[in-house]
Enzyme design. Structure first.
Site, mmCIF file in Angstrom:
data_model
loop_
_atom_site.group_PDB
_atom_site.id
_atom_site.type_symbol
_atom_site.label_atom_id
_atom_site.label_comp_id
_atom_site.label_asym_id
_atom_site.label_seq_id
_atom_site.Cartn_x
_atom_site.Cartn_y
_atom_site.Cartn_z
ATOM 1 N N SER A 1 -0.798 -1.216 10.979
ATOM 2 C CA SER A 1 0.140 -1.189 9.849
ATOM 3 C C SER A 1 -0.469 -1.746 8.570
ATOM 4 O O SER A 1 0.233 -2.296 7.723
ATOM 5 C CB SER A 1 1.426 -1.967 10.202
ATOM 6 O OG SER A 1 2.034 -1.422 11.356
ATOM 7 N N ARG A 2 -1.784 -1.601 8.437
ATOM 8 C CA ARG A 2 -2.509 -2.022 7.241
ATOM 9 C C ARG A 2 -2.467 -3.533 6.991
ATOM 10 O O ARG A 2 -2.763 -3.987 5.893
ATOM 11 C CB ARG A 2 -1.982 -1.277 5.997
ATOM 12 C CG ARG A 2 -2.229 0.238 6.046
ATOM 13 C CD ARG A 2 -3.720 0.502 6.093
ATOM 14 N NE ARG A 2 -4.068 1.911 6.049
ATOM 15 C CZ ARG A 2 -4.325 2.664 7.116
ATOM 16 N NH1 ARG A 2 -4.216 2.127 8.326
ATOM 17 N NH2 ARG A 2 -4.680 3.910 6.998
ATOM 18 N N LEU A 3 -2.129 -4.312 8.010
ATOM 19 C CA LEU A 3 -2.142 -5.779 7.875
ATOM 20 C C LEU A 3 -3.513 -6.298 8.296
ATOM 21 O O LEU A 3 -3.674 -7.028 9.276
ATOM 22 C CB LEU A 3 -1.016 -6.400 8.707
ATOM 23 C CG LEU A 3 0.398 -5.967 8.324
ATOM 24 C CD1 LEU A 3 1.430 -6.632 9.230
ATOM 25 C CD2 LEU A 3 0.682 -6.304 6.858
#
Length: 541
Positions: free
Chosen positions: A515-517
């Site tokens: 999730s692009r974290l």
């Protein structure tokens, strides 16, 4: 300082996307991590297996470790784009008889290879994270057996397969395949348990009902199952959500030579031809056509004058036909990686770099020492290019180049640069910023003479970044120098060639996450008790 020794290597992976520009690079055979610091084809006569007039062929394999021989195989495939053989029903039957007769293949061997080819083809296009639920509809013959084998491999590839196998046979080969799937807890679903509308329950439907030997009209329950797949085509036309349909060798209900005669049969999204495409495959207009079944001996190729594309590397499948248009904005990966935490990292960023570099080498990644070097002129105009790291120690990162190149001129005006290492297979990148200086002449001399003689001559010949009239200029000068030094005498290092060292002032280590974290840890220098240490900060992704 140890240097990174570059040697030749055979590559082990490829995914050539023709819709995007291709960039090819020789793969190097790197030593162990610790040493880095301190076919022949023949023309087809008329009336034999027919040839395609428009196809392009691209080699595929599962994501692995680089390019090399697979790039070569792909280029050869592109050269054969207009010469792929298509088999008639008679020829296909004869080839099977020869394979299982004088050539000694057993049906279970061929079925295993075919099923693996199908599963590999599916996994190349449809990733298990997005297309997880697979329903294989298997017929009573060999095509159904291919489907059962494919299901077993898809299970091990991370998919969640289901099987509808309404007309089981008592032959040991098939009962054994069923037992294997049951031992993996693969669910078997009866026709009655299937929903009338398959569009919501599954992501992929594998059509393994009938192969090239089938003739006549499908009988119950396969006639109804085929119609359910046909119905899904109307869903696609009205832009409704619909699972992908994958047909094995022949779309069920098609005539093996004339294709979809009625115009009302299955229209698969993917066709996986086996041994060689059958004539009906010329009428296949779906986006994905693969050839599988890497087992055709030369004696059959010669007997039937077959033109088949070379399989790249160790791949079990090869793409036939143009790639469908790609929506670049939809290309993305949802990274899955271990957490990268402050308490786990090395206090010294050089040691942390070495640790990650060792991981990249151990993983067999393509040229782990490749790095993007970015420089800028005195007026701020920036440029980037890929170069190869040739040494790293406490003093910095070393590479070699021509001192008259564009990057050299920019470093003369503005002696600062940044490096970027990207290790795709590990979801990692490292960015390094700092000042740049030339290495000593002795260091450059030592490395220059460690290079292959061809590379030494190439460095003498090339006036890097200057405009030349054509490749013939380079080849002529290279030939002259090769002859001049043919006695094995020492090739003098050009004065305009040598090394640079970037002295790091900032590091960032990046680890891709879901999730692009992403994890981003930055090392910046600070003074502590009169000596330089490194401060570690976490940056927002």
């Amino acid at each position: 300082m140890g240097s990174l020794i570059r040697q030749r290597r055979t590559m082990t992976c490829l995914l050539a996307q023709l819709v995007l520009p291709l960039s090819f690079s020789c793969r190097t055979n790197l030593p162990s991590p610790s040493s880095f610091y301190s076919d022949r084809t023949t023309a087809l006569p008329s009336g034999s297996a027919n040839l395609s007039s428009k196809s392009q062929i691209v080699g595929f394999c599962t994501k692995s470790t680089g390019m090399g021989d697979k790039v070569v195989a792909t280029l050869e495939s592109l050269q054969l784009a207009d010469s792929v053989s298509y088999l008639s029903q008679r020829e296909a039957a004869e080839i099977d008889e020869i394979l299982m007769g004088p050539l000694g293949f057993s049906v279970d061997q061929l079925m295993e290879l075919a099923g693996l080819s199908v599963a590999t083809s599916i996994s190349e296009v449809y990733k298990s994270g997005e297309y997880n639920r697979v329903l294989a509809i298997c017929g009573p013959g060999n095509n159904g057996g291919d489907g059962l084998v494919a299901v077993r491999h898809l299970h091990h590839f991370g998919f969640k397969p289901f099987v509808c196998y309404p007309k089981r046979t008592s032959k040991p080969l098939y009962t054994g395949l069923v037992t294997q799937l049951e031992s993996l807890s693969v669910p078997f679903i009866s026709v009655e348990e299937l929903p009338s509308d398959l569009s919501n329950k599954f992501d992929i439907l594998v059509d393994a009902m009938f192969g090239f030997s089938f003739q006549g009209t499908p009988r119950p329950p396969f006639d109804d199952l085929i119609q359910r797949l046909v119905l899904l085509h109307s869903h696609k036309q009205t832009h409704q959500k619909s699972p992908a349909i994958v047909s094995i060798d022949i779309p069920s209900g098609w005539h093996v030579e004339e294709g979809d005669i009625s115009g009302e049969s299955i229209q698969p999204d993917m066709l996986v031809s086996l041994t060689a495409p059958k004539l009906c495959a010329k009428k296949f207009y779906g986006p994905h056509h693969f050839l599988g079944g890497r087992f055709v001996p030369p004696i059959i190729v010669e007997k039937y004058n077959l033109k088949l594309p070379p399989y790249p590397g160790t791949s079990m499948c090869v793409r036939i036909g143009k790639l469908p248009p790609i929506d670049i904005s939809a290309l993305r990966e949802n990274y899955i990686s271990p957490e990268f935490l402050e308490e786990q990292v090395e206090a010294d960023p050089i040691n942390q770099f070495r640790k990650w570099f060792d991981d990249a080498v151990a993983a067999g990644l393509k040229e782990p020492n490749a790095m993007a070097l970015s420089t800028a002129s005195k007026d701020g105009k920036s440029s980037s290019r890929m170069v190869l790291l040739k040494g790293v120690d406490k003093d910095g990162f070393v590479w070699y180049t021509n001192y008259e190149s564009r990057k050299a001129h920019e470093l003369l005006e503005n002696p600062r640069a940044s490096l970027l290492f990207y290790w795709d297979g590990l979801n990692r990148q490292v960015r390094v910023e700092g000042s740049v200086e030339k290495v000593s002449t002795d260091e450059s001399e030592q490395y220059f003479h460690s290079r292959p003689r061809g590379s030494q001559i190439g460095a003498v010949v090339s006036k890097q970044s200057s405009i030349i009239s054509g490749r013939h200029v380079l080849h002529q000068q290279y030939k002259e120098l090769e002859e001049k030094f043919s006695d094995g005498s020492l090739i003098p290092k050009p004065k305009h060639w040598g090394g640079y060292r970037l002295k790091p002032e900032l590091f960032e280590f990046w680890q891709g996450q879901q999730s692009r974290l992403h994890d981003r840890l930055q090392y910046s220098p600070q003074e502590s008790n009169g000596r330089r240490t490194w401060k570690i900060d976490r940056l927002a992704p």
